[in-house]
Design a protein around this motif. Structure first.
Motif, mmCIF file in Angstrom:
data_model
loop_
_atom_site.group_PDB
_atom_site.id
_atom_site.type_symbol
_atom_site.label_atom_id
_atom_site.label_comp_id
_atom_site.label_asym_id
_atom_site.label_seq_id
_atom_site.Cartn_x
_atom_site.Cartn_y
_atom_site.Cartn_z
ATOM 1 N N TRP A 16 0.831 -1.215 0.000
ATOM 2 C CA TRP A 16 0.000 0.000 0.000
ATOM 3 C C TRP A 16 0.858 1.255 0.000
ATOM 4 N N ILE A 17 1.913 1.230 0.775
ATOM 5 C CA ILE A 17 2.814 2.385 0.814
ATOM 6 C C ILE A 17 3.497 2.561 -0.535
ATOM 7 N N ALA A 18 3.956 1.469 -1.121
ATOM 8 C CA ALA A 18 4.635 1.544 -2.411
ATOM 9 C C ALA A 18 3.691 2.046 -3.501
ATOM 10 N N LEU A 19 2.444 1.600 -3.477
ATOM 11 C CA LEU A 19 1.476 2.085 -4.471
ATOM 12 C C LEU A 19 1.235 3.587 -4.309
ATOM 13 N N TYR A 21 3.384 5.845 -3.072
ATOM 14 C CA TYR A 21 4.563 6.550 -3.567
ATOM 15 C C TYR A 21 4.644 6.472 -5.093
ATOM 16 N N ALA A 22 4.288 5.329 -5.682
ATOM 17 C CA ALA A 22 4.313 5.195 -7.135
ATOM 18 C C ALA A 22 3.290 6.129 -7.787
ATOM 19 N N CYS A 41 10.267 9.552 -5.547
ATOM 20 C CA CYS A 41 9.091 8.769 -5.146
ATOM 21 C C CYS A 41 9.223 7.313 -5.575
ATOM 22 N N PHE A 42 9.707 7.080 -6.793
ATOM 23 C CA PHE A 42 9.879 5.700 -7.248
ATOM 24 C C PHE A 42 10.973 4.981 -6.467
ATOM 25 N N ALA A 45 9.405 4.093 -3.247
ATOM 26 C CA ALA A 45 8.450 3.003 -3.459
ATOM 27 C C ALA A 45 9.160 1.654 -3.485
ATOM 28 N N ALA A 48 10.023 0.861 -0.001
ATOM 29 C CA ALA A 48 8.827 0.504 0.769
ATOM 30 C C ALA A 48 8.375 -0.921 0.483
ATOM 31 N N LEU A 49 8.689 -1.433 -0.691
ATOM 32 C CA LEU A 49 8.320 -2.817 -1.004
ATOM 33 C C LEU A 49 9.176 -3.824 -0.249
ATOM 34 N N SER A 112 11.664 9.764 3.647
ATOM 35 C CA SER A 112 10.403 10.406 3.275
ATOM 36 C C SER A 112 10.410 11.886 3.639
#
Length: 136
Positions: A16-19, A21-22, A41-42, A45, A48-49, A112
């Protein structure tokens, strides 16, 4: 052990966090002027994954533009993202099983808050920016 923690992290909060940020990265790329923030951001992300086994380090070769960009990022989004990671980290640390995941959220706070001029490296790599030239 890192793989098991990463898989559990991915299921409960990492995806969810990665989505998020993506999606922010895509928006930054659409706005063209904010492409450096989109790249950051990528990068976040990806971190975060799969956060276990990686850490954030400062790049000492980052220039003044990174500092200015970090100030803009801090005002626009950084403070809110850091507060979100801190609150999520506290909520995960309420249980003993959630402590590693809370610590992973706390590990994401610096990147972040100010993502430009930082890099994400494996934890086994001690000093990624240091290169010994052979002289003193």
């Amino acid at each position: 052990m890192k793989t098991l923690l990463n898989v559990i992290w991915l299921i409960f909060s990492g995806l969810w966090i990665a989505l998020g940020y993506a999606l922010a990265g895509i928006i930054c790329f659409i706005l063209i002027v904010t492409i450096p923030f989109g790249i950051a951001c990528f990068r976040i992300a990806g971190f975060a994954l799969w956060p276990f086994g990686y850490r954030v380090t400062e790049r000492h070769d980052a220039g003044a533009a990174s500092g200015i960009g970090n100030i803009i990022w801090l005002i626009v989004a950084g403070i809110w993202l850091a507060i979100g990671h801190i609150l999520a980290g506290i909520s995960f640390c309420v249980t003993i099983i959630g402590i590693p995941f809370g610590l992973a959220h706390f590990k994401m706070v610096p990147v972040s808050l100010m993502p430009l001029g930082r890099e994400i490296v494996p934890t086994a790599q001690a000093y990624p920016s240091y290169r010994w030239t052979g002289t003193y």
